[in-house]
Structures are given as C-alpha cells and as structure tokens.
Scaffold this motif. Structure first.
Motif, PDB file in Angstrom:
ATOM      1  N   ARG A 117      -5.750   4.711   1.295  1.00  0.00           N
ATOM      2  CA  ARG A 117      -6.278   5.985   1.826  1.00  0.00           C
ATOM      3  C   ARG A 117      -7.141   5.736   3.052  1.00  0.00           C
ATOM      4  O   ARG A 117      -7.141   6.521   4.004  1.00  0.00           O
ATOM      5  CB  ARG A 117      -7.055   6.725   0.728  1.00  0.00           C
ATOM      6  CG  ARG A 117      -6.169   7.339  -0.345  1.00  0.00           C
ATOM      7  CD  ARG A 117      -6.948   8.289  -1.241  1.00  0.00           C
ATOM      8  NE  ARG A 117      -7.933   7.600  -2.054  1.00  0.00           N
ATOM      9  CZ  ARG A 117      -7.769   7.236  -3.325  1.00  0.00           C
ATOM     10  NH1 ARG A 117      -6.628   7.512  -3.927  1.00  0.00           N
ATOM     11  NH2 ARG A 117      -8.720   6.619  -3.981  1.00  0.00           N
ATOM     12  N   VAL A 156       2.057   2.015  -3.601  1.00  0.00           N
ATOM     13  CA  VAL A 156       1.136   2.665  -4.554  1.00  0.00           C
ATOM     14  C   VAL A 156       0.905   4.123  -4.174  1.00  0.00           C
ATOM     15  O   VAL A 156       0.801   4.998  -5.043  1.00  0.00           O
ATOM     16  CB  VAL A 156      -0.214   1.915  -4.666  1.00  0.00           C
ATOM     17  CG1 VAL A 156      -0.037   0.586  -5.353  1.00  0.00           C
ATOM     18  CG2 VAL A 156      -0.895   1.764  -3.327  1.00  0.00           C
ATOM     19  N   ILE A 157       0.856   4.416  -2.871  1.00  0.00           N
ATOM     20  CA  ILE A 157       0.710   5.817  -2.448  1.00  0.00           C
ATOM     21  C   ILE A 157       1.938   6.612  -2.890  1.00  0.00           C
ATOM     22  O   ILE A 157       1.826   7.732  -3.413  1.00  0.00           O
ATOM     23  CB  ILE A 157       0.557   5.899  -0.910  1.00  0.00           C
ATOM     24  CG1 ILE A 157      -0.796   5.331  -0.490  1.00  0.00           C
ATOM     25  CG2 ILE A 157       0.727   7.330  -0.421  1.00  0.00           C
ATOM     26  CD1 ILE A 157      -2.000   6.181  -0.833  1.00  0.00           C
ATOM     27  N   LYS A 186      -6.398   0.819  -8.390  1.00  0.00           N
ATOM     28  CA  LYS A 186      -7.356   1.803  -7.850  1.00  0.00           C
ATOM     29  C   LYS A 186      -7.878   1.346  -6.497  1.00  0.00           C
ATOM     30  O   LYS A 186      -7.993   2.122  -5.552  1.00  0.00           O
ATOM     31  CB  LYS A 186      -8.534   1.980  -8.817  1.00  0.00           C
ATOM     32  CG  LYS A 186      -8.258   2.852 -10.021  1.00  0.00           C
ATOM     33  CD  LYS A 186      -9.536   2.993 -10.834  1.00  0.00           C
ATOM     34  CE  LYS A 186      -9.313   3.797 -12.095  1.00  0.00           C
ATOM     35  NZ  LYS A 186     -10.526   3.831 -12.944  1.00  0.00           N
ATOM     36  N   LEU A 198      -5.237   1.673  -3.873  1.00  0.00           N
ATOM     37  CA  LEU A 198      -5.099   3.074  -3.451  1.00  0.00           C
ATOM     38  C   LEU A 198      -6.220   3.464  -2.490  1.00  0.00           C
ATOM     39  O   LEU A 198      -5.987   4.138  -1.481  1.00  0.00           O
ATOM     40  CB  LEU A 198      -5.144   3.994  -4.678  1.00  0.00           C
ATOM     41  CG  LEU A 198      -3.832   4.227  -5.421  1.00  0.00           C
ATOM     42  CD1 LEU A 198      -4.097   4.961  -6.735  1.00  0.00           C
ATOM     43  CD2 LEU A 198      -2.882   5.059  -4.558  1.00  0.00           C
ATOM     44  N   TYR A 204       0.833  -1.204   0.000  1.00  0.00           N
ATOM     45  CA  TYR A 204       0.000   0.000   0.000  1.00  0.00           C
ATOM     46  C   TYR A 204       0.873   1.261   0.000  1.00  0.00           C
ATOM     47  O   TYR A 204       0.559   2.249  -0.651  1.00  0.00           O
ATOM     48  CB  TYR A 204      -0.929  -0.012   1.210  1.00  0.00           C
ATOM     49  CG  TYR A 204      -1.919  -1.152   1.162  1.00  0.00           C
ATOM     50  CD1 TYR A 204      -2.987  -1.126   0.276  1.00  0.00           C
ATOM     51  CD2 TYR A 204      -1.773  -2.262   1.982  1.00  0.00           C
ATOM     52  CE1 TYR A 204      -3.889  -2.175   0.202  1.00  0.00           C
ATOM     53  CE2 TYR A 204      -2.669  -3.314   1.925  1.00  0.00           C
ATOM     54  CZ  TYR A 204      -3.721  -3.265   1.034  1.00  0.00           C
ATOM     55  OH  TYR A 204      -4.609  -4.301   0.960  1.00  0.00           O
ATOM     56  N   CYS A 225       1.849   7.099  -6.677  1.00  0.00           N
ATOM     57  CA  CYS A 225       0.748   7.938  -7.132  1.00  0.00           C
ATOM     58  C   CYS A 225       0.906   9.388  -6.674  1.00  0.00           C
ATOM     59  O   CYS A 225       0.774  10.309  -7.462  1.00  0.00           O
ATOM     60  CB  CYS A 225      -0.578   7.367  -6.616  1.00  0.00           C
ATOM     61  SG  CYS A 225      -2.017   8.309  -7.137  1.00  0.00           S
ATOM     62  N   TYR A 226       1.210   9.581  -5.392  1.00  0.00           N
ATOM     63  CA  TYR A 226       1.187  10.934  -4.842  1.00  0.00           C
ATOM     64  C   TYR A 226       2.553  11.598  -4.786  1.00  0.00           C
ATOM     65  O   TYR A 226       2.634  12.823  -4.721  1.00  0.00           O
ATOM     66  CB  TYR A 226       0.569  10.918  -3.442  1.00  0.00           C
ATOM     67  CG  TYR A 226      -0.903  10.650  -3.482  1.00  0.00           C
ATOM     68  CD1 TYR A 226      -1.804  11.648  -3.818  1.00  0.00           C
ATOM     69  CD2 TYR A 226      -1.416   9.386  -3.229  1.00  0.00           C
ATOM     70  CE1 TYR A 226      -3.161  11.408  -3.879  1.00  0.00           C
ATOM     71  CE2 TYR A 226      -2.769   9.127  -3.284  1.00  0.00           C
ATOM     72  CZ  TYR A 226      -3.637  10.147  -3.609  1.00  0.00           C
ATOM     73  OH  TYR A 226      -4.982   9.902  -3.680  1.00  0.00           O
TER      74      TYR A 226
END
Lengths: 344, 192
Positions: free
Chosen positions: B178, B145-146, B171, B174, B142, B149-150
């Motif tokens: 979150r 992917v954060i 998706k 993510l 996790y 992505c961010y």
C-alpha cells in the motif's frame, strides 16, 4: 511534533490507500448509484413530510437551504441522466420477457488484398432462454442455421440434414457471452458486465441516446469497447456494437489455423480446414418481430432430426474468462456444426 | 472543479418521480451522488467493511435532516464527512473499539480525504482507475498479496498459507505494498 503524530499520519495514509483499493474493487458506479438511491429512498420514507421544517427556524438557515436547492436545481435540471443511471434503466428494460428479433452483423479482422473485411449477417430470434433460432449467412455462401426448441437443440448440416445437438451445446463463440450463454438472450447480463468492468459515458450523437463503454478491468476478457444505442423512452437497447480490440489474426499464406494454444474452441465444423480469427466487431440491432410474435413451431427443427451431430474434437480446456470463473465452467457438450467460414 | 459545483452528469434518471423538475430530495441526491465514492472511501478507512453501507445510509439521512445547518462556504463533501465522523465514533464505541480509532487518527484521515475535495466525481473515479496501473507496477510478491486481498477477498490466513509465510508477514507485505501504491499515485499526481 511527536512520533505519535507521525504514527497517525502513516496509519492514516495506509488506511486511505487501503480504502481507495476497496472502493475501486467493491464500489463500482452502478453499486454506488444503487446505494445512493436506497439512501435517498430511505429518507423519502423516513423523513418528515416537510423535511426542511427545521431549516426554517431562522431566516439565515432558510436562506442557506433555498440557495443550495435553487442553485443546484438551476444548474442541473436541464441536464441529461447520468450514464450509470441510463445503464441501470437499460438493464431493467432488457430483463423483460417476450419475443425478440435481432439482426446480427459480424465483421472479421482479416482483410484480403484490396478486399473488404469478410462479413456475416443474419437474425437471431429469441423467446426466453429456451427458444432460440439463429440464421446466419456466411460470406462464402454457407448458411448457419441452428435452433433450440425447449429441450431440443438442433442444427442443419451443410448437406441439409437436420441433426440433433445436446441441449447444452455451446453456441459459436461469437454469439456467446463470457459466461457461455447466448449473447443477445442475455443482454441484461451483458449490461451488468458493462456496469462492473467498464467506464461508461454518455456519447449521444445525432439526437440518439447512446452510451459508450470502455473496458477498464484488465482481468475481464470481454469486448474492448461497447457502444449502446438506447430507446429514449423505454431505455431498451436498440443497437449494441461490440469491438473486440486486438483479436488474433489468421496466418497468411492460407496456413491452417489450429485451435489456439489456450484451448479456445474452433468455431468451424468438424474437420473444417481452417479456423478463422474471431470477429473484430459484432453489431446487434433490435428489429421488429413479424406480426408481433413468432409463429408456433418457429423454433422447432425443420424436420425430425435424423441423428446426433458428431462430437466435437477435443475442446475441454476452455480458458477461464476471469479469475472468478476459474474451474467453474462445465466442459462444452458439443461444438457447433459450422461457424465463420474459412478464408482463402 | 470544487465539490461545491457538482458535476452535472450525475443528475438522476430523467424518468420517474425524480424527473426534470427535481424536488428537494432530488437535488440533495445529486449532491450526495457527487460525493458518494469519497464518502465511501472515508468510511472504508475508518470502520469495518460490514458497517460501511449502513453508516453511509445513516450519514445521508442525518445530512438530510440537518441540511439547514449546512454552511455553503464549506465543501459539501467535508460537511458530509463531519456527519459521518460522528457516526463513526459512535459506531466504534458501540463495537467496543474493535478497530481502534481516535480523534488524531480521524483528523489525519480527514486530511487525506480533503486532498480529493478539489476533484469532482469523475476525476475521483479516474484516480481510482489509476490505482490499477500502480498495482500492476508492483513487484510480483507485493502485487500478489494485493490481488489476493483486494480482488479475491481471500482471508489473510489463506494468503499466508499459500505464500508459506506467517499472517504477520503478509500483513507487513500488504502494508508495504500500500505504501508503494501511495507513492506511485503521488508520482502520478493522484494522491491515494
């Protein structure tokens, strides 16, 4: 209560968390202040000359507006500028050209029995990015003298011989920025990094205008803390103290310090017996240039270089300083002929 | 501290036209600056990233023109978000609702935003910093992917290709990440 209601709550929670992550990533204090400035500037130019004209339509509206304005003015007018606004002003002040002299003081983390931390001191003279002269006295009595005069990069060997260096030869680590450029020449870049990767606060002391920065981005491998003293009028940086945090310490017992496993370049001369730990503190102080400007030829080598400096040992594995640098850095051309001294 | 009493440290620079004797725009700028990150968060939760800056500036301009309508009994941030909300609805309708948003969802997002109205700017930024701790505490799959992505702004398709997963799976990953971050922030007393 319906499932749809829960769906909305869940979606809102997910979007809000994503928004917080985006704000954290994209909207640093400097960027936000710039955005606010742009927005306010826009209303200054686009709004009517009397922007509150519509507010005076009713006594109640007028009273509310006056209360907001007057209240805020009374609360805030005597207060100092924000840390981020000061940082931006310092960046602007440091982006100018001209001759500059900095006093450099390096304190190394190692402390011998009963002794003080070894220190190196000297000056760094800068005229733009292409004219630089670094003169450092090392604690063991050696002198590091190196310059860049336009396209000619030179140094002086311990025996006094003037040697030619590649124009893009890296500077000793302790005087480089994370981008591989000269620390003091690029002070505005350093301030940019402060804005992006540090939490900054005003920490005025003794009447001096100061900013204290604490690194908050763990992916950024810059100094742990930076303290800046600013000229209260011009906002130029008068003094910068960079604290590196937990720097690796040399081994005890006089063991030889090999290049670090992560490929860091040794800052000693070719064949130097030991590579000391990097300095724990770097203090850069702006001082006056004698006569207001450096003399012609000040950045030139003391005499015509007799030969090229010997190539460095293998140092092709410089680590990326942060994610975005990965693979972007050119290999260093040469190592400095000598750096911080070995310690016994 | 309520956002009705902005943090004095956000006063604009002392030099230049916005000096020690602030005119009305200076004071307004102080109020906006205090709310800036929270307004940006609201916009980032409601519109595509490419629209955020424009809508922020538009909200500031509209707020300035309508300052006389501001009710001091309400938090200034909530009033600004009310203006932003109208702009968001208008903007999304012009985009053909590229990112579906309806009143109920905007209400729910507003509810999230209100949880930060009691903080001042510094506190809100401190909460943002605490996100890093919660991201660091995520399980590797996790956190990765954060991060991509961010932090790296990597497109979902590329993240999916590198992870050997489908875009839909990424998706979902993510979304779960979150959710874990939000729970972590709540445990830290800093609602995300």
């Amino acid at each position: 209560m319906t499932d749809e209601r829960f769906t909305h709550e869940d979606t809102a929670a997910d979007r809000w968390t994503g928004a917080m992550l985006e704000v954290r990533r994209r909207d640093g204090a400097v960027r936000v202040d710039e955005l606010v400035d742009r927005s306010v500037e826009r209303l200054r130019t686009r709004a009517p000359r009397r922007p509150f004209a519509s507010a005076w339509r009713t006594p109640l509206a007028a009273a509310a507006s006056i209360a907001v304005i007057a209240g805020a003015a009374l609360l805030f007018a005597p207060q100092p500028a924000s840390a981020s606004a000061l940082l931006r002003a310092a960046q602007a002040a440091e982006s100018g050209a001209g001759d500059r002299r900095y006093r450099i003081e390096l304190a190394f983390p190692w402390r011998g029995p009963g002794g003080d931390a070894p220190r190196a001191e000297g000056t760094l003279d800068v005229r733009g990015a292409a004219h630089v002269r670094l003169d450092l006295a090392m604690p063991d009595g050696r002198r590091l003298l190196r310059g860049l005069d336009g396209a000619t990069s030179w140094t002086v060997s311990p025996s006094g011989e003037v040697l030619r260096l590649p124009a893009d030869a890296p500077w000793p680590r302790f005087i480089e920025t994370l981008e591989g450029e000269l620390l003091v020449d690029r002070l505005d870049s350093l301030l940019g990094d402060v804005g992006a990767f540090y939490a900054i606060d005003r920490c005025d002391s003794g009447g001096a205008m100061r900013l204290c920065a604490r690194r908050v981005d763990p992916s950024f491998r810059g100094p742990e803390r930076i303290e800046l003293t600013l000229d209260p009028v011009t906002k130029a940086v008068l003094r910068a103290e960079l604290s590196m945090g937990d720097a690796p310490r040399p081994r005890t017992g006089g063991a030889r310090d090999e290049p670090a496993g992560d490929g860091r370049r040794p800052d000693g001369p070719p064949g130097a017996p030991r590579r000391p730990a990097p300095p724990s503190t770097i203090v850069v102080t702006r001082t006056e240039v004698p006569g207001g400007a450096f003399a012609e030829g000040w950045f030139a080598p003391p005499s015509e270089p007799t030969r090229d400096a010997p190539p460095p040992p293998d140092d092709r594995q410089r680590p990326p300083h942060r994610e975005r640098d990965r693979g972007d850095r050119p290999p260093p051309g040469a190592m400095p002929p000598f750096g911080p001294p070995p310690r016994d | 501290m309520s956002d009705r009493v902005p943090n004095p440290r956000i006063v604009p620079a002392g030099d230049g036209p916005r000096g020690a004797s602030p005119d009305a725009a200076d004071v307004f700028a102080i109020l906006v600056q205090e709310q800036a990150e929270r307004l940006l968060a609201y916009l980032r939760a409601t519109v595509p990233p490419s629209s955020v800056d424009d809508l922020f500036q538009e909200a500031v301009l509209v707020a300035w023109r309508r300052l006389g309508d501001y009710d001091r009994s309400r938090p200034f941030g909530a009033w600004m978000r009310g203006i932003a909300r109208n702009l968001v609805m208008d903007h999304l309708s012009r985009l053909g609702r590229e990112r579906p948003t309806d009143d109920a969802l905007l209400d729910a997002i507003e509810h999230r935003a209100q949880e930060h109205d009691g903080a001042d700017r510094e506190e809100f930024r401190a909460r943002l910093e605490r996100l890093d701790e919660c991201v660091a505490a995520l399980p590797e799959e996790y956190r990765s992917v954060i991060h991509h992505c961010y932090r790296l702004d990597a497109p979902l398709a590329r993240i999916a290709a590198e992870a050997g997963a489908s875009v839909e799976a990424i998706k979902k990953r993510l979304q779960r990440a979150r959710g874990m971050i939000a729970a972590c922030m709540e445990r830290k007393g800093a609602t995300a």
